[in-house]
Design an enzyme around this catalytic site. Structure first.
Site, PDB file in Angstrom:
ATOM      1  N   TYR A  67     -10.093  -8.583  -3.527  1.00 14.49           N
ATOM      2  CA  TYR A  67      -9.061  -7.670  -4.031  1.00 14.49           C
ATOM      3  C   TYR A  67      -9.308  -6.244  -3.542  1.00 14.49           C
ATOM      4  O   TYR A  67      -8.389  -5.538  -3.129  1.00 14.49           O
ATOM      5  CB  TYR A  67      -9.008  -7.716  -5.570  1.00 14.49           C
ATOM      6  CG  TYR A  67      -8.079  -6.662  -6.105  1.00 14.49           C
ATOM      7  CD1 TYR A  67      -6.705  -6.777  -5.904  1.00 14.49           C
ATOM      8  CD2 TYR A  67      -8.553  -5.507  -6.718  1.00 14.49           C
ATOM      9  CE1 TYR A  67      -5.835  -5.776  -6.316  1.00 14.49           C
ATOM     10  CE2 TYR A  67      -7.700  -4.507  -7.139  1.00 14.49           C
ATOM     11  CZ  TYR A  67      -6.341  -4.651  -6.935  1.00 14.49           C
ATOM     12  OH  TYR A  67      -5.480  -3.664  -7.323  1.00 14.49           O
ATOM     13  N   GLN A 106       1.219   8.014 -10.479  1.00 10.12           N
ATOM     14  CA  GLN A 106       1.885   7.239  -9.417  1.00 10.12           C
ATOM     15  C   GLN A 106       2.874   6.276 -10.041  1.00 10.12           C
ATOM     16  O   GLN A 106       2.531   5.527 -10.960  1.00 10.12           O
ATOM     17  CB  GLN A 106       0.846   6.467  -8.590  1.00 10.12           C
ATOM     18  CG  GLN A 106       1.446   5.580  -7.499  1.00 10.12           C
ATOM     19  CD  GLN A 106       1.635   4.140  -7.938  1.00 10.12           C
ATOM     20  OE1 GLN A 106       0.820   3.610  -8.702  1.00 10.12           O
ATOM     21  NE2 GLN A 106       2.704   3.494  -7.499  1.00 10.12           N
ATOM     22  N   TYR A 129       5.474   3.057  -9.737  1.00 11.87           N
ATOM     23  CA  TYR A 129       6.160   1.913  -9.134  1.00 11.87           C
ATOM     24  C   TYR A 129       7.453   1.762  -9.906  1.00 11.87           C
ATOM     25  O   TYR A 129       7.445   1.746 -11.149  1.00 11.87           O
ATOM     26  CB  TYR A 129       5.358   0.625  -9.322  1.00 11.87           C
ATOM     27  CG  TYR A 129       4.206   0.417  -8.374  1.00 11.87           C
ATOM     28  CD1 TYR A 129       4.385   0.492  -6.997  1.00 11.87           C
ATOM     29  CD2 TYR A 129       2.951   0.093  -8.859  1.00 11.87           C
ATOM     30  CE1 TYR A 129       3.328   0.275  -6.132  1.00 11.87           C
ATOM     31  CE2 TYR A 129       1.883  -0.139  -8.001  1.00 11.87           C
ATOM     32  CZ  TYR A 129       2.078  -0.046  -6.634  1.00 11.87           C
ATOM     33  OH  TYR A 129       1.031  -0.271  -5.788  1.00 11.87           O
ATOM     34  N   ARG A 189      -0.768 -11.048   0.790  1.00 12.48           N
ATOM     35  CA  ARG A 189      -2.235 -10.990   0.705  1.00 12.48           C
ATOM     36  C   ARG A 189      -2.732 -12.404   0.421  1.00 12.48           C
ATOM     37  O   ARG A 189      -2.846 -12.824  -0.726  1.00 12.48           O
ATOM     38  CB  ARG A 189      -2.661 -10.013  -0.378  1.00 12.48           C
ATOM     39  CG  ARG A 189      -1.981  -8.672  -0.195  1.00 12.48           C
ATOM     40  CD  ARG A 189      -2.245  -7.707  -1.307  1.00 12.48           C
ATOM     41  NE  ARG A 189      -1.335  -6.573  -1.253  1.00 12.48           N
ATOM     42  CZ  ARG A 189      -1.254  -5.642  -2.183  1.00 12.48           C
ATOM     43  NH1 ARG A 189      -2.043  -5.697  -3.242  1.00 12.48           N
ATOM     44  NH2 ARG A 189      -0.389  -4.650  -2.066  1.00 12.48           N
ATOM     45  N   HIS A 227      -0.567   1.826   2.523  1.00 13.46           N
ATOM     46  CA  HIS A 227      -0.997   1.208   1.270  1.00 13.46           C
ATOM     47  C   HIS A 227      -2.346   0.491   1.480  1.00 13.46           C
ATOM     48  O   HIS A 227      -2.571  -0.622   1.006  1.00 13.46           O
ATOM     49  CB  HIS A 227       0.051   0.206   0.784  1.00 13.46           C
ATOM     50  CG  HIS A 227       0.069   0.021  -0.718  1.00 13.46           C
ATOM     51  ND1 HIS A 227       0.957   0.659  -1.532  1.00 13.46           N
ATOM     52  CD2 HIS A 227      -0.685  -0.740  -1.529  1.00 13.46           C
ATOM     53  CE1 HIS A 227       0.758   0.283  -2.782  1.00 13.46           C
ATOM     54  NE2 HIS A 227      -0.244  -0.563  -2.806  1.00 13.46           N
ATOM     55  N   ARG A 283      -2.264  -3.110   2.935  1.00 16.26           N
ATOM     56  CA  ARG A 283      -2.015  -4.245   2.036  1.00 16.26           C
ATOM     57  C   ARG A 283      -0.548  -4.645   1.980  1.00 16.26           C
ATOM     58  O   ARG A 283      -0.182  -5.579   1.273  1.00 16.26           O
ATOM     59  CB  ARG A 283      -2.498  -3.883   0.620  1.00 16.26           C
ATOM     60  CG  ARG A 283      -3.995  -3.713   0.552  1.00 16.26           C
ATOM     61  CD  ARG A 283      -4.421  -2.813  -0.570  1.00 16.26           C
ATOM     62  NE  ARG A 283      -4.602  -3.465  -1.855  1.00 16.26           N
ATOM     63  CZ  ARG A 283      -5.703  -4.109  -2.231  1.00 16.26           C
ATOM     64  NH1 ARG A 283      -6.697  -4.207  -1.399  1.00 16.26           N
ATOM     65  NH2 ARG A 283      -5.809  -4.637  -3.424  1.00 16.26           N
TER      66      ARG A 283
HETATM   67  C1  LIG Z   1      -7.665  -2.069  -4.626  1.00 15.26           C
HETATM   68  C2  LIG Z   1      -6.498  -1.203  -4.244  1.00 15.26           C
HETATM   69  C3  LIG Z   1      -5.452  -1.034  -5.137  1.00 15.26           C
HETATM   70  C4  LIG Z   1      -4.376  -0.204  -4.804  1.00 15.26           C
HETATM   71  N1  LIG Z   1      -3.379   0.001  -5.723  1.00 15.26           N
HETATM   72  C5  LIG Z   1      -2.405   0.905  -5.444  1.00 15.26           C
HETATM   73  C6  LIG Z   1      -1.445   1.240  -6.440  1.00 15.26           C
HETATM   74  O1  LIG Z   1      -1.468   0.733  -7.554  1.00 15.26           O
HETATM   75  N2  LIG Z   1      -0.495   2.159  -6.106  1.00 15.26           N
HETATM   76  C7  LIG Z   1      -0.440   2.758  -4.879  1.00 15.26           C
HETATM   77  O2  LIG Z   1       0.448   3.574  -4.621  1.00 15.26           O
HETATM   78  N3  LIG Z   1      -1.363   2.473  -3.936  1.00 15.26           N
HETATM   79  C8  LIG Z   1      -2.332   1.580  -4.185  1.00 15.26           C
HETATM   80  N4  LIG Z   1      -3.281   1.321  -3.235  1.00 15.26           N
HETATM   81  C9  LIG Z   1      -3.297   2.095  -1.971  1.00 15.26           C
HETATM   82  C10 LIG Z   1      -4.139   3.365  -2.145  1.00 15.26           C
HETATM   83  O3  LIG Z   1      -3.476   4.310  -2.950  1.00 15.26           O
HETATM   84  C11 LIG Z   1      -4.453   4.059  -0.816  1.00 15.26           C
HETATM   85  O4  LIG Z   1      -3.269   4.395  -0.146  1.00 15.26           O
HETATM   86  C12 LIG Z   1      -5.337   3.201   0.086  1.00 15.26           C
HETATM   87  O5  LIG Z   1      -6.365   2.612  -0.654  1.00 15.26           O
HETATM   88  C13 LIG Z   1      -5.895   4.072   1.202  1.00 15.26           C
HETATM   89  O6  LIG Z   1      -6.750   3.369   2.025  1.00 15.26           O
HETATM   90  P1  LIG Z   1      -8.357   3.414   1.847  1.00 15.26           P
HETATM   91  O7  LIG Z   1      -8.658   2.476   0.731  1.00 15.26           O
HETATM   92  O8  LIG Z   1      -8.842   2.934   3.166  1.00 15.26           O
HETATM   93  O9  LIG Z   1      -8.728   4.846   1.533  1.00 15.26           O
HETATM   94  C14 LIG Z   1      -4.349   0.454  -3.534  1.00 15.26           C
HETATM   95  C15 LIG Z   1      -5.410   0.254  -2.640  1.00 15.26           C
HETATM   96  C16 LIG Z   1      -6.473  -0.554  -2.976  1.00 15.26           C
HETATM   97  C17 LIG Z   1      -7.614  -0.715  -1.995  1.00 15.26           C
END
Ligand SMILES: Cc1cc2nc3c(=O)[nH]c(=O)nc-3n(C[C@H](O)[C@H](O)[C@H](O)COP(=O)(O)O)c2cc1C
Length: 434
Positions: free
Chosen positions: A51, A154, A156, A191, A303, A306
């Site tokens: 995850y 943030q 959604y 994913r 993101h 992901r």
């Molecule tokens: C475990 C995980 C959960 C995430 N959940 C969200 C989320 O709830 N909302 C969102 O806008 N981005 C989410 N993201 C994206 C992050 O805000 C961010 O853009 C991203 O982690 C950046 O890449 P990095 O992990 O390499 O720094 C998530 C990323 C990860 C790794």
């Protein structure tokens, strides 16, 4: 796929001496984000690591997020007096210790009990903002009580308009100073690891459950002591019989309207009077459109790799976006792949006002709670400040493209992007069913 503990430096040294990351429990001995990552890999069960680390499909966007940094090399200046250098900057008009924001991440309760609050504490202690996700586990009103916190929310969009209206009302009342609307996740990214670690939508596969049971420290500090975490900010919008951990996550996903488009952005803009940012843009035309919609900030982001696979990285489009965005009026941030202070400097030199860091801070959180997340931020701060000195720069304002040169050689780290998880034991999971 490599050994998570193997140091990437091995490549340069031809395999000898064999380097290893630190993976004990003493946070002070973690000298790089990668050490915190190694500590995390030791502590967490496989399904949690999937995850945390995973991207969509072939994870090409995830790999590019990291690889994009390798494309740029520094052109340092010499004999500059750097004795007074500082990373301090203004973010949305307020002082921050460095141009970094803790990114929104959902399901943090899987990593640790009260993880959102712990991240907020680390951010506040280090003088940077924390963005709390709609899919966080701690109530925003509780997180808001962290002393000295710069708290952003943030959003959604899911359900009807009344849902985001109520979340905005609560965020405003809780004192959140900015709203970050995520635009690129209305359809949940593919994913595949997520399906492989689950037997059904609501139950882990048997190998995942056994593996979780074999991680007693993690188990004791999360599920055994406190049960499955709840999505405390959104659970009231979910039908009573769908309020379990996995059920809520799936229900929200199923109720994110794929019709989300600019008119909703405009309606949100009208209702939210404080700073309003869009997160998830990558196309220059969308950057222009966002300016027309009257936003205060843009976060270029995949993101964390992901969502859509095979995208460009935020860093790839940053110079073009910088040319569009008027620095006086609108903030331009990037997110994805930051693991080093030098990454931060490269993003700033290419035109970012700040970087949102996700996994780098989460590794710290997993390794050592609030102190661990703080350690991650301290390491990044120290690395960036030292690199500024070596580059001959005193303030973030001085950084610009003149300090960089694009090179074809991706550098040593691209090969180590996904080095953490060996997928074999999850992909062969006999419990897999959809
Ligand atoms: C475990 C995980 C959960 C995430 N959940 C969200 C989320 O709830 N909302 C969102 O806008 N981005 C989410 N993201 C994206 C992050 O805000 C961010 O853009 C991203 O982690 C950046 O890449 P990095 O992990 O390499 O720094 C998530 C990323 C990860 C790794």
């Amino acid at each position: 796929m490599g050994d998570p503990l193997r140091h990437t430096g091995v490549a340069q040294l031809g395999g000898s001496p064999r380097r290893r990351y630190y993976w004990g429990r003493d946070l002070a001995r973690a000298v790089a984000v990668e050490d915190l990552r190694a500590m995390t890999h030791r502590r967490m069960p496989r399904f949690v690591l999937e995850y945390l680390e995973g991207g969509a499909e072939e994870e090409a966007s995830l790999a590019r997020d990291r690889g994009a940094y390798g494309h740029w090399r520094f052109m340092p200046r010499q004999l500059v007096d750097v004795s007074q250098r500082t990373l301090a900057t203004a973010l949305l008009g307020r002082e921050a210790s460095m141009p970094l924001v803790v990114a929104p991440t959902g399901l943090n309760g899987l990593f640790r009990h009260h993880a959102d609050t712990l991240l907020a504490q680390a951010a506040a202690a280090c003088g940077v903002p924390f963005v709390q996700s709609t899919m966080s586990n701690d109530p925003m009103e509780e997180v808001a009580r962290v002393p000295g916190l710069r708290h952003w929310w943030q959003l959604y969009v899911f359900g009807g308009d009344e849902v985001w209206q109520e979340l905005l009302r609560r965020a405003d009342a809780a004192g959140c100073e900015a709203l970050v609307l995520t635009t690129n996740a209305q359809i949940f990214g593919n994913r595949e690891w997520s399906s492989r670690t689950q037997a059904t939508k609501t139950r882990l596969s048997l190998p995942s459950a056994i593996d979780a049971a074999l991680h007693p420290r993690w188990l004791a500090s999360t599920l055994l002591a406190h049960g499955m975490p709840a999505f405390r900010n959104v659970v009231d919008f979910v039908p009573k019989d769908r309020r379990g951990f996995f059920e809520t996550a799936f229900w929200i996903r199923e109720h994110q309207p794929t019709s989300l488009s600019w008119p909703t952005v405009e309606r949100i803009r009208q209702r939210w009077r404080k700073p309003f940012l869009l997160k998830g843009l990558l196309h220059p035309d969308d950057v222009r459109r966002a300016l027309d919609a009257g936003v205060d900030g843009i976060v270029l982001s995949t993101h964390g790799g992901r969502q859509l696979d095979w995208t460009v990285a935020a860093l790839d489009v940053l110079p073009e976006a910088r040319a569009i965005v008027d620095r006086q009026r609108v903030a331009l941030y990037v997110s994805g792949g930051l693991r080093r202070g030098t990454d931060l400097l490269k993003a700033l030199a290419l035109g970012a006002d700040a970087v949102l860091a996700g996994r780098a801070v989460l590794y710290g959180l997993c390794a050592g709670g609030a102190a661990g997340a703080q350690r991650a931020l301290q390491i990044l701060h120290k690395e960036a400040l030292d690199a500024m000195g070596l580059l001959g720069v005193n303030s973030v304002r001085e950084l610009g493209p003149g300090y960089l040169r694009a090179m074809d050689d991706p550098g040593p780290r691209e090969t180590a992007v996904l080095g953490g998880i060996r997928p074999a034991s999850t992909s062969s999971s006999p419990g897999f069913r959809r």
